[in-house]
Design a protein around this motif. Structure first.
Motif, short mmCIF file in Angstrom:
data_model
loop_
_atom_site.label_atom_id
_atom_site.label_comp_id
_atom_site.label_asym_id
_atom_site.label_seq_id
_atom_site.Cartn_x
_atom_site.Cartn_y
_atom_site.Cartn_z
N PRO A 1 0.80 -1.23 0.00
CA PRO A 1 0.00 0.00 0.00
C PRO A 1 0.83 1.28 0.00
CG PRO A 1 -0.26 -1.20 2.08
CD PRO A 1 0.43 -2.11 1.13
N MET A 2 2.00 1.27 0.65
CA MET A 2 2.84 2.48 0.63
C MET A 2 3.45 2.67 -0.76
SD MET A 2 2.43 3.95 3.49
CE MET A 2 3.76 5.10 3.81
N MET A 3 3.81 1.59 -1.43
CA MET A 3 4.28 1.70 -2.81
C MET A 3 3.17 2.25 -3.70
SD MET A 3 5.86 -1.26 -5.32
CE MET A 3 4.46 -2.34 -5.11
N GLN A 4 1.95 1.75 -3.50
CA GLN A 4 0.82 2.23 -4.28
C GLN A 4 0.57 3.71 -4.02
OE1 GLN A 4 -2.09 -0.62 -2.87
NE2 GLN A 4 -1.94 -1.86 -4.73
N ALA A 5 0.70 4.14 -2.77
CA ALA A 5 0.49 5.55 -2.45
C ALA A 5 1.48 6.44 -3.19
CB ALA A 5 0.63 5.76 -0.94
N GLN A 6 2.74 6.01 -3.27
CA GLN A 6 3.73 6.80 -4.00
C GLN A 6 3.43 6.86 -5.49
OE1 GLN A 6 7.12 4.48 -2.21
NE2 GLN A 6 7.98 6.52 -1.88
N LEU A 7 3.02 5.72 -6.04
CA LEU A 7 2.70 5.69 -7.47
C LEU A 7 1.45 6.51 -7.76
CD1 LEU A 7 3.45 1.92 -8.11
CD2 LEU A 7 4.72 3.85 -9.05
N LEU A 8 0.46 6.44 -6.89
CA LEU A 8 -0.76 7.24 -7.08
C LEU A 8 -0.44 8.73 -7.01
CD1 LEU A 8 -3.22 5.11 -4.93
CD2 LEU A 8 -3.40 5.49 -7.41
N THR A 9 0.53 9.10 -6.19
CA THR A 9 0.95 10.50 -6.14
C THR A 9 1.46 10.94 -7.49
OG1 THR A 9 1.54 10.26 -3.80
CG2 THR A 9 2.44 12.15 -4.96
N HIS A 10 2.30 10.12 -8.12
CA HIS A 10 2.83 10.45 -9.44
C HIS A 10 1.75 10.41 -10.52
CE1 HIS A 10 7.15 10.98 -8.77
NE2 HIS A 10 7.00 10.11 -7.79
N ASP A 11 0.71 9.64 -10.27
CA ASP A 11 -0.40 9.57 -11.22
C ASP A 11 -1.44 10.66 -10.97
OD1 ASP A 11 -1.23 8.14 -13.49
OD2 ASP A 11 -2.75 7.05 -12.36
N GLN A 12 -1.10 11.57 -10.06
CA GLN A 12 -1.95 12.72 -9.74
C GLN A 12 -3.32 12.33 -9.18
OE1 GLN A 12 -2.03 15.65 -12.90
NE2 GLN A 12 0.10 15.24 -13.46
N ARG A 13 -3.35 11.21 -8.50
CA ARG A 13 -4.58 10.77 -7.83
C ARG A 13 -4.40 11.05 -6.34
NH1 ARG A 13 -4.76 4.95 -10.74
NH2 ARG A 13 -6.37 4.45 -9.18
N TRP A 14 -4.42 12.36 -6.04
CA TRP A 14 -4.00 12.86 -4.74
C TRP A 14 -4.82 12.27 -3.59
CZ3 TRP A 14 -0.14 14.75 -7.15
CH2 TRP A 14 -0.27 15.55 -8.28
N TRP B 1 2.96 16.79 -0.69
CA TRP B 1 2.54 17.21 -2.03
C TRP B 1 1.05 16.92 -2.25
CZ3 TRP B 1 3.85 20.54 -5.40
CH2 TRP B 1 3.51 20.42 -6.75
N CYS B 2 0.61 15.76 -1.79
CA CYS B 2 -0.82 15.42 -1.91
C CYS B 2 -1.67 16.43 -1.13
CB CYS B 2 -1.08 14.02 -1.40
SG CYS B 2 -0.42 12.70 -2.42
N ARG B 3 -1.26 16.73 0.10
CA ARG B 3 -2.03 17.66 0.92
C ARG B 3 -2.09 19.04 0.25
NH1 ARG B 3 -3.06 15.24 5.74
NH2 ARG B 3 -1.46 14.00 6.79
N LEU B 4 -0.98 19.46 -0.33
CA LEU B 4 -0.93 20.76 -0.99
C LEU B 4 -1.89 20.81 -2.18
CD1 LEU B 4 0.64 23.30 -0.31
CD2 LEU B 4 2.42 22.56 -1.92
N GLN B 5 -1.90 19.73 -2.95
CA GLN B 5 -2.78 19.66 -4.12
C GLN B 5 -4.25 19.64 -3.71
OE1 GLN B 5 -1.77 19.88 -7.29
NE2 GLN B 5 0.35 20.04 -6.60
N LEU B 6 -4.52 19.16 -2.51
CA LEU B 6 -5.90 19.06 -2.02
C LEU B 6 -6.31 20.27 -1.17
CD1 LEU B 6 -5.88 15.27 -1.11
CD2 LEU B 6 -7.12 16.32 -3.02
N GLY B 7 -5.47 21.34 -1.20
CA GLY B 7 -5.83 22.56 -0.50
C GLY B 7 -5.61 22.52 1.00
N GLU B 8 -4.56 21.81 1.45
CA GLU B 8 -4.26 21.72 2.88
C GLU B 8 -2.83 22.21 3.13
OE1 GLU B 8 -4.89 17.71 4.21
OE2 GLU B 8 -6.79 17.50 3.15
N PRO B 9 -2.58 23.53 3.00
CA PRO B 9 -1.21 24.03 3.07
C PRO B 9 -0.53 23.85 4.44
CG PRO B 9 -2.78 25.85 2.99
CD PRO B 9 -3.55 24.60 2.70
N LYS B 10 -1.26 24.02 5.53
CA LYS B 10 -0.63 23.89 6.85
C LYS B 10 -0.17 22.47 7.14
CE LYS B 10 -2.71 27.90 9.14
NZ LYS B 10 -3.54 28.37 10.28
#
Length: 370
Positions: free
Chosen positions: A237-250, A282-291
């Motif tokens: 699942p952690m590998m999948q999370a990294q790949l999904l990040t690159h696939d822009q599925r934040w 990066w995922c949080r930033l893309q989803l509008g969670e800057p803090k």
């Protein structure tokens, strides 16, 4: 699905009459259970054997128990104590002239050398395992061949890796070792995923490579469910999370990071912590969670002070540069990009040295003998 290897071991245990032979087979069974993630069962078996031979130790039993305990430790938390126990199995089997166990222990030491990036010792142990194991010693050969395949693949030469993957698969299939086949699938998918991520961050992104790596990870999940593997469950699942990040599925990536991050740390994946936190930021930033994104980015930078593989350092810093850029911190972003490029260059040099080291070490070993 019950393992053919486990069925064979149980039949051999039932047939054996010599107490030492029975104990060694039971210790081998504990090794398999540990690799499959059945830690409680493996521990019970090891403890029972220790009790049985407490007052009359036997070299072969002690050696097998050391290997079983080493694998139990390794698959519990990738711990450093695992190597010490496997080294003891290696030493005891050598002193007792137990050639098959010596070769198997050498193969596992090579596996652990590779995990800790001790490439010089890795090639020595691989060569020892392949030269010391008989052609039908499938457990030693499957592990040693997998280490060679992984090493070539890690070095960026998948063409050299593929024949060794095939040899490893042949020996594991002959042994009925489904847990090893799972490990082989994990290694291939993980390295292909890393290569896709490196291409996305430093070269020409390949969405198709990312999607193929994701499909491979899904195949692993199904295979592991079928054979009952429960070891190091956070890896996929952690590998999948990294790949999904690159696939822009934040959102999907963030959900996996949040669900499995703590388990990954408990499983011994601290060396990858900078990558996990940087991608999560990066995922949080893309989803509008800057803090929360900034908090993750700062934690990722702090974790870079701990041991981390060069390719993972490069990926983490490249991702952090993106985060800093988006947060308006251009100077910090530029510095992180420079460090990322430097680490990537060092990683490429390390890859070249590893290929040369492997080629030299394996030159004396005929392909057919592997």
């Amino acid at each position: 699905m019950r393992s053919r290897l486990l069925t064979r071991l149980d039949a051999a245990i039932a047939k054996a009459r010599n107490p030492v032979e029975v104990a060694c087979l039971k210790a081998e069974r504990a090794c398999f259970l540990a690799r499959q993630g059945q830690m409680a069962q493996a521990r019970l078996l090891v403890d029972a054997l220790h009790t049985q031979f407490a007052w009359r130790p036997h070299a072969a039993v002690s050696a097998w128990l050391s290997l079983a305990e080493g694998l139990h430790d390794y698959y519990t938390r990738l711990g450093g104590s695992a190597r010490d126990r496997v080294m003891r199995a290696h030493a005891l089997s050598g002193a007792a002239h137990l050639a098959p166990l010596r070769a198997l222990s050498a193969a596992w030491l090579a596996h652990m050398d590779m995990a800790s990036h001790d490439m010089a010792r890795m090639v020595q142990h691989v060569r020892e395992a392949l030269q010391g194991a008989q052609p039908d010693h499938h457990s030693a050969r499957s592990r040693a061949c997998l280490v060679v395949a992984y090493a070539y693949h890690f070095a960026g030469d998948e063409n050299r890796a593929l024949p060794w993957y095939a040899r490893s698969r042949f020996h594991a299939t002959a042994d009925g070792d489904e847990a090893h086949l799972s490990a082989l699938m994990h290694n291939q998918a993980s390295l292909r995923g890393t290569q896709a991520r490196l291409a996305a961050m430093f070269g020409e992104a390949s969405p198709e490579a990312t999607r193929q790596a994701l499909l491979s990870s899904e195949s692993i999940t199904r295979f592991d469910a079928g054979i009952g593997t429960a070891a190091l469950v956070s890896l996929v699942p952690m590998m999948q999370a990294q790949l999904l990040t690159h696939d822009q599925r934040w959102a999907e990536a963030l959900a996996l990071f949040e669900l499995h991050f703590d388990t990954a740390m408990a499983d011994g994946l601290e060396r990858m912590k900078p990558c996990f936190l940087a991608d999560r930021a990066w995922c949080r930033l893309q989803l509008g969670e800057p803090k929360p994104a900034l908090a993750d980015a700062e934690a990722a930078e702090a974790s870079l002070r701990q041991p981390c593989d060069l390719d993972d350092r490069a990926l983490a810093q490249a991702r952090l540069a993106q985060v800093k850029e988006k947060l308006g911190q251009a100077r910090e972003a530029a510095l992180l990009r420079e460090r990322a490029r430097s680490d990537l260059q060092a990683h490429r040099s390390e890859q070249e040295r590893l290929v040369a080291l492997l080629d030299e070490a394996l030159a004396e070993i005929a392909p057919a003998s592997a």
